[in-house]
Design a protein around this motif. Structure first.
Motif, PDB file in Angstrom:
ATOM      1  N   ALA A  51       0.802  -1.220   0.000  1.00 48.32           N
ATOM      2  CA  ALA A  51       0.000   0.000   0.000  1.00 48.32           C
ATOM      3  C   ALA A  51       0.838   1.275   0.000  1.00 48.32           C
ATOM      4  CB  ALA A  51      -0.937   0.000   1.205  1.00 48.32           C
ATOM      5  N   THR A  52       2.091   1.175   0.431  1.00 49.35           N
ATOM      6  CA  THR A  52       2.833   2.421   0.626  1.00 49.35           C
ATOM      7  C   THR A  52       4.220   2.472  -0.025  1.00 49.35           C
ATOM      8  OG1 THR A  52       3.744   1.568   2.687  1.00 49.35           O
ATOM      9  CG2 THR A  52       1.721   2.860   2.870  1.00 49.35           C
ATOM     10  N   ALA A  53       4.736   1.349  -0.479  1.00 47.96           N
ATOM     11  CA  ALA A  53       6.134   1.335  -0.922  1.00 47.96           C
ATOM     12  C   ALA A  53       6.375   2.244  -2.116  1.00 47.96           C
ATOM     13  CB  ALA A  53       6.544  -0.081  -1.287  1.00 47.96           C
TER      14      ALA A  53
ATOM     15  N   ASP B   1       9.887  -1.589  -8.901  1.00 49.41           N
ATOM     16  CA  ASP B   1       9.448  -0.796 -10.056  1.00 49.41           C
ATOM     17  C   ASP B   1       8.507  -1.662 -10.900  1.00 49.41           C
ATOM     18  OD1 ASP B   1       9.303   0.532 -12.590  1.00 49.41           O
ATOM     19  OD2 ASP B   1      11.126   1.617 -12.077  1.00 49.41           O
ATOM     20  N   PRO B   2       7.318  -1.142 -11.231  1.00 48.14           N
ATOM     21  CA  PRO B   2       6.382  -1.946 -12.028  1.00 48.14           C
ATOM     22  C   PRO B   2       6.932  -2.395 -13.380  1.00 48.14           C
ATOM     23  CG  PRO B   2       5.242  -0.077 -11.063  1.00 48.14           C
ATOM     24  CD  PRO B   2       6.710   0.116 -10.784  1.00 48.14           C
TER      25      PRO B   2
ATOM     26  N   TYR C   3       3.737  -6.191 -11.158  1.00 50.86           N
ATOM     27  CA  TYR C   3       2.711  -5.333 -10.562  1.00 50.86           C
ATOM     28  C   TYR C   3       1.456  -5.406 -11.417  1.00 50.86           C
ATOM     29  CZ  TYR C   3       0.843  -1.405  -7.903  1.00 50.86           C
ATOM     30  OH  TYR C   3       0.079  -0.621  -7.077  1.00 50.86           O
TER      31      TYR C   3
ATOM     32  N   THR D 204      -1.401  -3.725 -12.886  1.00 52.30           N
ATOM     33  CA  THR D 204      -1.776  -2.330 -13.118  1.00 52.30           C
ATOM     34  C   THR D 204      -3.283  -2.120 -13.007  1.00 52.30           C
ATOM     35  OG1 THR D 204      -1.858  -2.775 -15.470  1.00 52.30           O
ATOM     36  CG2 THR D 204       0.189  -1.878 -14.604  1.00 52.30           C
ATOM     37  N   TRP D 205      -4.052  -3.123 -13.380  1.00 48.29           N
ATOM     38  CA  TRP D 205      -5.517  -2.973 -13.393  1.00 48.29           C
ATOM     39  C   TRP D 205      -6.087  -3.085 -11.980  1.00 48.29           C
ATOM     40  CZ3 TRP D 205      -8.102  -7.282 -11.579  1.00 48.29           C
ATOM     41  CH2 TRP D 205      -7.331  -8.449 -11.481  1.00 48.29           C
ATOM     42  N   GLN D 206      -5.296  -3.572 -11.082  1.00 43.26           N
ATOM     43  CA  GLN D 206      -5.757  -3.731  -9.706  1.00 43.26           C
ATOM     44  C   GLN D 206      -4.508  -3.635  -8.844  1.00 43.26           C
ATOM     45  OE1 GLN D 206      -8.499  -6.919  -8.152  1.00 43.26           O
ATOM     46  NE2 GLN D 206      -6.525  -7.842  -7.794  1.00 43.26           N
ATOM     47  N   ASN D 207      -4.352  -2.537  -8.156  1.00 42.65           N
ATOM     48  CA  ASN D 207      -3.083  -2.305  -7.464  1.00 42.65           C
ATOM     49  C   ASN D 207      -2.652  -3.511  -6.652  1.00 42.65           C
ATOM     50  OD1 ASN D 207      -3.206   1.215  -6.611  1.00 42.65           O
ATOM     51  ND2 ASN D 207      -2.976   0.166  -8.533  1.00 42.65           N
TER      52      ASN D 207
ATOM     53  N   TYR E  12      -3.163  -8.972  -1.612  1.00 43.66           N
ATOM     54  CA  TYR E  12      -2.720  -8.572  -0.269  1.00 43.66           C
ATOM     55  C   TYR E  12      -3.863  -8.217   0.654  1.00 43.66           C
ATOM     56  CZ  TYR E  12      -3.204  -3.625  -1.654  1.00 43.66           C
ATOM     57  OH  TYR E  12      -3.680  -2.411  -2.074  1.00 43.66           O
ATOM     58  N   GLN E  13      -5.085  -8.446   0.184  1.00 40.86           N
ATOM     59  CA  GLN E  13      -6.221  -8.121   1.030  1.00 40.86           C
ATOM     60  C   GLN E  13      -6.930  -9.397   1.463  1.00 40.86           C
ATOM     61  OE1 GLN E  13      -7.944  -5.239  -1.798  1.00 40.86           O
ATOM     62  NE2 GLN E  13      -7.788  -3.752  -0.164  1.00 40.86           N
TER      63      GLN E  13
ATOM     64  N   PRO F  45      -9.847 -11.938   2.133  1.00 35.66           N
ATOM     65  CA  PRO F  45      -9.284 -13.214   2.585  1.00 35.66           C
ATOM     66  C   PRO F  45      -8.293 -13.832   1.597  1.00 35.66           C
ATOM     67  CG  PRO F  45     -11.392 -13.603   1.554  1.00 35.66           C
ATOM     68  CD  PRO F  45     -11.120 -12.124   1.418  1.00 35.66           C
ATOM     69  N   ASN F  46      -7.899 -13.071   0.587  1.00 33.76           N
ATOM     70  CA  ASN F  46      -7.034 -13.660  -0.439  1.00 33.76           C
ATOM     71  C   ASN F  46      -5.607 -13.111  -0.394  1.00 33.76           C
ATOM     72  OD1 ASN F  46      -9.160 -15.252  -1.433  1.00 33.76           O
ATOM     73  ND2 ASN F  46      -9.933 -13.520  -2.628  1.00 33.76           N
TER      74      ASN F  46
ATOM     75  N   PRO G 250      -6.069 -12.204  -7.631  1.00 32.72           N
ATOM     76  CA  PRO G 250      -6.212 -12.711  -6.257  1.00 32.72           C
ATOM     77  C   PRO G 250      -7.482 -13.562  -6.131  1.00 32.72           C
ATOM     78  CG  PRO G 250      -5.798 -10.347  -6.268  1.00 32.72           C
ATOM     79  CD  PRO G 250      -6.083 -10.738  -7.686  1.00 32.72           C
TER      80      PRO G 250
END
Lengths: 214, 329
Positions: A104-106, A113-114, A119, A121-124, A152-153, A155-156, A195
């Motif tokens: 969320a913050t890096a 780097d994406p 990474y 892109t369509w879903q952070n 990273y959220q 339940p997944n 996810p």
């Protein structure tokens, strides 16, 4: 200066030179990663016979993030496959993927780097583990697989800590691709791009297929 | 003389700080979710972000910019376009949302798929139906452009165009898109008063709409199922597509009601062209909890909603097409 003293001082200088050179050449002990199938080492792009799938398998891509270093272990880049053991001992923990806070913050620099292709892109969110390849030796029977494991959220959340016997004494960790693929084929899942609960199972299967080699 | 000079200096500094305060957090707004003071808002970076926002160089064939679907005169939405338009005449599946007051939002896009404003731009840049580009290609084009390295240097003291600086600049510009100067805001600041009709509309609003469209941002930015039937052509299940949780099916983010006159059509798929159609939906008898309004009450409610139009925001020259692009393109 007498000739004897001059010779001694030359010898001392030569000795010092080699002593310093030897010290510089000594690298700190490193933990390395390798890709394998059961007991054999495998190389990206080179087919190997999978004992569990009883078929030919070729892995084209295999990379994952090593936590807490946010380091990308990429088997396409041999220089990325090492980490100083001292760093691991300092952290006491090793994980697979990128933790929620970092997600969320890096700052998106370096291995985060994406442009590294890890990474969504369509879903952070970072892809924690990426494995791509194919099963089957002939072109007609080849079954491609693409696993982009992340989330990273709850339940997944697919971030997982490693718990490996002898980790701190290990010199090499092997990713047993054969064992991982057997779990995925049994589900059966050949494409994983977002996810989901299946991604959580895949992350755990990947974690469980990492072990120490001698 | 010296004392006067010092007083003048202190006054000037205090005014400057107050101006920044108003600009970043209007007095009647809550604290932003995104801590503005930690994002190091910087005028040069925001200006670079503005140039990038309007420059189609971000798309694969240099035809689509962020502003193609988010124009300043439409509250950074795409007026009169039901679904977003992209590269090679592609049509998306959702209505381009208005961009404003982004620092007060937890997540972005209609389904909340994006949680970081400093990563949001990656989605349209790499979407095959929006800009159809690749981040690495965009970075290379910007680096080779002949003028962006200088702009990046001015903003970041680094002429290398990096992912981090590209995304940060776009975020810096978007964080400045603060809409807080509608008539409603003037009333809140005791600078204006509502008409009788607007007052009646305001009471109706507070009774029927404020739970989800919470003032002063006019959204609580939660995800709600508002009774719209599924469009079987678009097959858009909203937040479910992001979370894969069945309970999230057909949940969409509650949009702000600010600047409605400039940002039609309405709803996630732009299915309603007028506010009367929207009210028609919410007052339909077959909804689980329809809002009960007479024809007169609908007129009053709309009169209030129109007080949320912020002309200062729409016509703010700091947000419109940057003169720099005119000179250098």
């Amino acid at each position: 200066m007498s000739p004897i003293l001059a010779r001694i001082s030359n010898l001392v200088l030569v000795y010092l030179f080699f002593f310093i050179k030897t010290l510089a050449a000594q690298e700190p002990p490193r933990l390395s990663f390798e890709l394998g199938s059961q007991e054999q080492r495998i190389t990206l792009g080179i087919p190997f016979f999978s004992a569990k799938l009883q078929d030919s398998v070729r892995i084209e891509v295999c990379k994952f993030y090593l936590w807490p270093f946010n380091k990308l272990i990429d088997f396409e880049d041999s220089t990325s496959l090492f980490i100083p053991i001292q760093s691991i001992k300092k952290q006491h923990k090793l994980g697979l993927g990128i933790d929620s806070l970092t997600n969320a913050t890096a700052q998106m620099i370096g291995d985060l780097d994406p442009t590294k292709g890890m990474y969504w892109t369509w879903q952070n969110g970072f892809i924690h583990i990426k494995i791509e390849g194919g099963i089957g030796c002939s072109h007609t029977s080849k079954r491609p697989f693409i696993y982009h494991i992340g989330g990273y959220q709850s339940p997944n959340n697919t971030f997982r800590l490693l718990s490996i016997d002898g980790l701190y004494e290990a010199q090499t960790l092997r990713i047993d691709a054969d064992t991982f693929l057997a779990v995925m084929v049994q589900m059966p899942v050949f494409e994983l791009m977002s996810p989901s609960s299946r991604a959580v199972i895949a992350a755990e299967a990947f974690r469980d297929c990492i072990h120490v080699t001698k | 003389m010296n004392r006067n000079y010092c007083l003048a200096l202190v006054f000037a500094l205090a005014s400057c700080m107050a101006y920044q305060g108003v600009r970043l957090r209007p007095a009647h707004f809550p604290e932003p979710i995104m801590r503005l003071k930690h994002t190091k808002l910087n005028a040069k970076r925001a200006e670079l972000g503005r140039i990038l926002f309007y420059d189609p160089i971000l798309s694969a064939n240099n035809s689509i910019s962020c502003a193609s679907c988010h124009t300043s005169y439409n509250a950074f939405a795409h007026t009169d376009h039901r679904l977003s338009h992209g590269i090679h005449d592609s049509i998306g599946t959702r209505n381009a949302p208005a961009l404003m007051n982004l620092a007060w939002q937890h997540s972005f896009m209609w389904d909340g798929a994006i949680q970081r404003l400093d990563a949001q731009a990656l989605a349209p840049i790499e979407s095959p139906v929006e800009m159809g580009s690749k981040l690495s290609e965009v970075l290379k084009k910007l680096q080779d452009s002949g003028y962006y390295p200088q702009l990046f240097y001015k903003a970041y003291k680094d002429s290398i165009v990096s992912t981090r600086h590209l995304l940060d600049a776009l975020m810096q510009f978007q964080l400045r898109l603060i809409s807080a100067n509608a008539k409603y805001d003037s009333v809140q600041r005791s600078e204006a008063v509502f008409t009788e009709q607007e007052k009646k509309g305001y009471l109706l609003f507070k009774k029927n709409c404020n739970v989800c469209h919470t003032e002063p941002l006019f959204s609580n930015f939660s995800f709600q199922r508002n009774g719209l039937p599924l469009d079987h052509h678009l097959k858009d299940f909203g937040r479910f597509l992001t979370t894969a949780q069945p309970t999230d099916s057909l949940l969409f983010k509650v949009p702000s009601l600010r600047n409605l006159s400039y940002s039609y059509p309405y709803m996630h798929d732009g299915r309603f062209k007028t506010l009367y159609q929207v009210l028609g939906h919410y007052t339909k008898a077959n909804l689980p909890n329809p809002i009960l309004l007479t024809s007169e009450e609908k007129v009053n409610l709309i009169a209030f909603l129109l007080t949320l139009n912020d002309k200062h925001f729409i016509f703010d020259r700091n947000f419109s097409y940057p003169p720099y692009l005119l000179k250098n393109k």
